[in-house]
Design an enzyme around this catalytic site. Sequence first.
Site, PDB file in Angstrom:
ATOM      1  N   LYS A  39      51.928  37.961  42.684  1.00  0.00           N
ATOM      2  CA  LYS A  39      50.457  37.893  42.596  1.00  0.00           C
ATOM      3  C   LYS A  39      49.831  38.356  43.906  1.00  0.00           C
ATOM      4  CE  LYS A  39      48.280  33.872  43.442  1.00  0.00           C
ATOM      5  NZ  LYS A  39      47.333  33.988  44.552  1.00  0.00           N
ATOM      6  N   ASN A  40      50.255  37.768  45.019  1.00  0.00           N
ATOM      7  CA  ASN A  40      49.609  38.058  46.294  1.00  0.00           C
ATOM      8  C   ASN A  40      49.895  39.476  46.764  1.00  0.00           C
ATOM      9  OD1 ASN A  40      48.572  35.544  46.141  1.00  0.00           O
ATOM     10  ND2 ASN A  40      50.060  34.607  47.524  1.00  0.00           N
ATOM     11  N   ARG A 110      39.026  34.878  45.955  1.00  0.00           N
ATOM     12  CA  ARG A 110      38.787  35.289  47.347  1.00  0.00           C
ATOM     13  C   ARG A 110      39.331  36.662  47.654  1.00  0.00           C
ATOM     14  NH1 ARG A 110      37.919  32.419  51.247  1.00  0.00           N
ATOM     15  NH2 ARG A 110      39.171  33.699  52.619  1.00  0.00           N
ATOM     16  N   CYS A 134      37.534  27.104  49.141  1.00  0.00           N
ATOM     17  CA  CYS A 134      38.118  26.624  47.890  1.00  0.00           C
ATOM     18  C   CYS A 134      38.732  25.260  48.151  1.00  0.00           C
ATOM     19  CB  CYS A 134      39.124  27.609  47.315  1.00  0.00           C
ATOM     20  SG  CYS A 134      40.670  27.669  48.214  1.00  0.00           S
ATOM     21  N   ARG A 139      38.518  28.318  54.564  1.00  0.00           N
ATOM     22  CA  ARG A 139      38.973  29.705  54.434  1.00  0.00           C
ATOM     23  C   ARG A 139      37.919  30.717  54.884  1.00  0.00           C
ATOM     24  NH1 ARG A 139      42.522  30.399  49.106  1.00  0.00           N
ATOM     25  NH2 ARG A 139      43.531  31.938  50.427  1.00  0.00           N
ATOM     26  N   PRO A 140      37.539  30.715  56.158  1.00  0.00           N
ATOM     27  CA  PRO A 140      36.539  31.677  56.653  1.00  0.00           C
ATOM     28  C   PRO A 140      37.077  33.113  56.625  1.00  0.00           C
ATOM     29  CG  PRO A 140      37.522  30.445  58.468  1.00  0.00           C
ATOM     30  CD  PRO A 140      38.065  29.843  57.208  1.00  0.00           C
ATOM     31  N   ILE A 141      36.226  34.083  56.860  1.00  0.00           N
ATOM     32  CA  ILE A 141      36.619  35.497  56.861  1.00  0.00           C
ATOM     33  C   ILE A 141      36.376  36.130  58.228  1.00  0.00           C
ATOM     34  CG2 ILE A 141      36.396  35.974  54.375  1.00  0.00           C
ATOM     35  CD1 ILE A 141      33.454  36.906  55.132  1.00  0.00           C
ATOM     36  N   ASP A 142      36.234  35.302  59.262  1.00  0.00           N
ATOM     37  CA  ASP A 142      35.856  35.818  60.591  1.00  0.00           C
ATOM     38  C   ASP A 142      36.864  36.826  61.144  1.00  0.00           C
ATOM     39  OD1 ASP A 142      37.034  32.968  62.592  1.00  0.00           O
ATOM     40  OD2 ASP A 142      37.544  33.604  60.548  1.00  0.00           O
ATOM     41  N   ASP A 322      52.359  27.851  50.248  1.00  0.00           N
ATOM     42  CA  ASP A 322      52.158  27.896  48.797  1.00  0.00           C
ATOM     43  C   ASP A 322      53.216  27.124  48.026  1.00  0.00           C
ATOM     44  OD1 ASP A 322      50.918  31.345  48.827  1.00  0.00           O
ATOM     45  OD2 ASP A 322      50.014  29.449  49.438  1.00  0.00           O
ATOM     46  N   ARG A 414      46.130  31.452  36.588  1.00  0.00           N
ATOM     47  CA  ARG A 414      45.675  32.474  37.536  1.00  0.00           C
ATOM     48  C   ARG A 414      46.854  33.113  38.250  1.00  0.00           C
ATOM     49  NH1 ARG A 414      41.107  30.752  41.696  1.00  0.00           N
ATOM     50  NH2 ARG A 414      41.839  32.780  42.489  1.00  0.00           N
TER      51      ARG A 414
HETATM   52  C1  EPZ Z   1      47.121  34.518  51.454  1.00  0.00           C
HETATM   53  O1  EPZ Z   1      45.807  33.982  51.595  1.00  0.00           O
HETATM   54  C2  EPZ Z   1      47.567  34.075  50.065  1.00  0.00           C
HETATM   55  N1  EPZ Z   1      46.631  34.575  49.080  1.00  0.00           N
HETATM   56  C3  EPZ Z   1      47.579  32.554  49.997  1.00  0.00           C
HETATM   57  O2  EPZ Z   1      48.124  32.175  48.744  1.00  0.00           O
HETATM   58  C4  EPZ Z   1      48.495  32.014  51.071  1.00  0.00           C
HETATM   59  O3  EPZ Z   1      48.381  30.615  51.102  1.00  0.00           O
HETATM   60  C5  EPZ Z   1      48.073  32.559  52.454  1.00  0.00           C
HETATM   61  O4  EPZ Z   1      48.019  33.980  52.443  1.00  0.00           O
HETATM   62  C6  EPZ Z   1      49.019  32.128  53.549  1.00  0.00           C
HETATM   63  O5  EPZ Z   1      50.292  32.525  53.290  1.00  0.00           O
HETATM   64  C7  EPZ Z   1      46.702  35.877  48.719  1.00  0.00           C
HETATM   65  O6  EPZ Z   1      47.485  36.651  49.209  1.00  0.00           O
HETATM   66  C8  EPZ Z   1      45.733  36.322  47.680  1.00  0.00           C
HETATM   67  P1  EPZ Z   1      45.421  33.638  55.491  1.00  0.00           P
HETATM   68  P2  EPZ Z   1      44.873  34.432  52.805  1.00  0.00           P
HETATM   69  O7  EPZ Z   1      44.351  34.576  55.835  1.00  0.00           O
HETATM   70  O8  EPZ Z   1      45.190  35.792  53.159  1.00  0.00           O
HETATM   71  C9  EPZ Z   1      42.608  31.044  58.311  1.00  0.00           C
HETATM   72  C10 EPZ Z   1      48.272  31.106  46.644  1.00  0.00           C
HETATM   73  O9  EPZ Z   1      48.470  29.912  46.369  1.00  0.00           O
HETATM   74  N2  EPZ Z   1      41.737  32.223  58.408  1.00  0.00           N
HETATM   75  O10 EPZ Z   1      46.797  33.924  55.918  1.00  0.00           O
HETATM   76  O11 EPZ Z   1      43.502  34.079  52.480  1.00  0.00           O
HETATM   77  C11 EPZ Z   1      42.576  30.438  56.899  1.00  0.00           C
HETATM   78  O12 EPZ Z   1      41.466  29.610  56.705  1.00  0.00           O
HETATM   79  C12 EPZ Z   1      47.303  31.479  47.787  1.00  0.00           C
HETATM   80  O13 EPZ Z   1      48.825  32.057  46.092  1.00  0.00           O
HETATM   81  C13 EPZ Z   1      40.644  32.160  59.265  1.00  0.00           C
HETATM   82  O14 EPZ Z   1      40.406  31.153  59.918  1.00  0.00           O
HETATM   83  O15 EPZ Z   1      45.406  33.409  53.917  1.00  0.00           O
HETATM   84  C14 EPZ Z   1      43.888  29.701  56.838  1.00  0.00           C
HETATM   85  O16 EPZ Z   1      43.755  28.437  57.397  1.00  0.00           O
HETATM   86  C15 EPZ Z   1      46.562  30.315  48.334  1.00  0.00           C
HETATM   87  N3  EPZ Z   1      39.839  33.256  59.319  1.00  0.00           N
HETATM   88  C16 EPZ Z   1      44.792  30.579  57.695  1.00  0.00           C
HETATM   89  O17 EPZ Z   1      43.960  31.427  58.489  1.00  0.00           O
HETATM   90  C17 EPZ Z   1      40.086  34.400  58.601  1.00  0.00           C
HETATM   91  O18 EPZ Z   1      39.323  35.370  58.697  1.00  0.00           O
HETATM   92  C18 EPZ Z   1      45.743  31.470  56.881  1.00  0.00           C
HETATM   93  O19 EPZ Z   1      44.981  32.180  55.976  1.00  0.00           O
HETATM   94  C19 EPZ Z   1      41.197  34.435  57.758  1.00  0.00           C
HETATM   95  C20 EPZ Z   1      42.023  33.332  57.675  1.00  0.00           C
END
Ligand code: EPZ
Length: 444
Positions: A39-40, A110, A134, A139-142, A322, A414
């Site tokens: 999926k990811n 997202r 969620c 989960r910010p996008i900064d 996950d 999903r």
């Molecule tokens: C991906 O999410 C996966 N989703 C998530 O899987 C998975 O948990 C995650 O990576 C970590 O392995 C998809 O690929 C669609 P991150 P992503 O950016 O990319 C913080 C599932 O169950 N962060 O690695 O969104 C964030 O809040 C899902 O399949 C910021 O602070 O995860 C988190 O605490 C859930 N600012 C950490 O980093 C940002 O701009 C890791 O998030 C981006 C992230």
Amino acid sequence: MSARQHQRKDTDRRSAYLDKLLLTGGAQLRGTVEISGSKNGCLAIMAGALLGKGETVLRGVPSIGDVHTMIDVLRALGVKSAMERPGILRIDATEIDGTEAPYELVRRMRASFSVLGPVLARKGYAKVAMPGGCDIGARPIDFHVKGIQALGAMINMDHGFVEAEASSLMGTQVYLNFPSAGATQHIMTTACLAEGVTTIHNAAAEPEVVALARFLKQMGARIEGAGTTTVRVEGVDELHGTDFDMLPDRMEAGTYAVAAVMTRGDVRIENIVPEDVEPFVLKLREIGAVVDIHEHAMRVRAKERPLATDIMTMPHPGFPTDLQQPFAALLSIAEGTSVVTENVYERRFKYVNELVRMGADIKQEGRTAIINGVPKLTGAQTSASDLRAGAALVCAGLAAEGRSEISGIEHIERGYENMIDKLKGLGADVALAPDEQEREAVCV
Ligand code: EPZ
């Protein structure tokens, strides 16, 4: 769950969803299960396909809710995108007519936010709704915004949207405060069409990042270091379509492995990449499961009650967040006390009260759960709050005494393809309970 139910679900997802999963525990899972595409991995690659002029064919694409949502996002951008037949997805991004990804779709998933960079790189402008938080965290996008700004884009964030504008993108240095998988993938993809070299420091090394880099390189991109903490992208003028085999879903594999151990079963899990599953396989062995790894498959079995152990979630190659929830379900019937620490998300313990309803002994505080293993769980009515919480409740229901009824299964579908059929194939007593209207129809 079949594609038909998907279409039906898509239409009434926004209405209260009543379908439930009925499980009667006790059967030891046996046999072989085939793992679907990731999926990811798929979601990031579908966003990356926007960079290519020409047709892209993706093979091994799971028919799950999130993939269908990403197809809707691509179509909203005026990009041809369709599942030709199960597993085969065709995307033609020769023309991208639209530049906006609407709120209705981004709030559903997202990962749709990651079309911002590729559309910007192709069109010089993009507007995408900001994804909200969620159940598992803010989960910010900064990091995403910082990276795309560093590539030279003017970013405007208001009215719930992120707007990005740039007549051209320039290679740059980006340092990530945390090795975010999504930000690494988004910046790496966008940098492919930038002028010059972009280096991402403290990058995520997830297998899905490596697969995305492989896909982009097949389209003509120049990328080095994917899978390490430093990714280097040398921009090119144009990318083309390609034909790509999707990597298997290591989280789905981990979920079936947990179910096999919790039911003291013996399951062969086909279509895995050994090094991708290693972080959780080592933990399975620690708790006493027997795991044989083959080139593309693994056999998981357990005769005894699992042993307690501690888990700390970390970016890859650490223990995957996950699988934290399914493993906690496993540890809830282990011998001894386990400590589970969630280091990636701030609130990924919503399943705890549901497991406690099934007789588990878990105390949760902040980012830690203390699990005192109990000899057995009992079936109960529970509710899934998110995808992996749902997976944990399914595993618990398979091992529990008696019947469980799990609602909120739209979260499960999903990310898990054909879960009911796959579990039935392993001997589980599982079924979908018709929703209320159908239930009433049946009763009359
Ligand atoms: C991906 O999410 C996966 N989703 C998530 O899987 C998975 O948990 C995650 O990576 C970590 O392995 C998809 O690929 C669609 P991150 P992503 O950016 O990319 C913080 C599932 O169950 N962060 O690695 O969104 C964030 O809040 C899902 O399949 C910021 O602070 O995860 C988190 O605490 C859930 N600012 C950490 O980093 C940002 O701009 C890791 O998030 C981006 C992230």
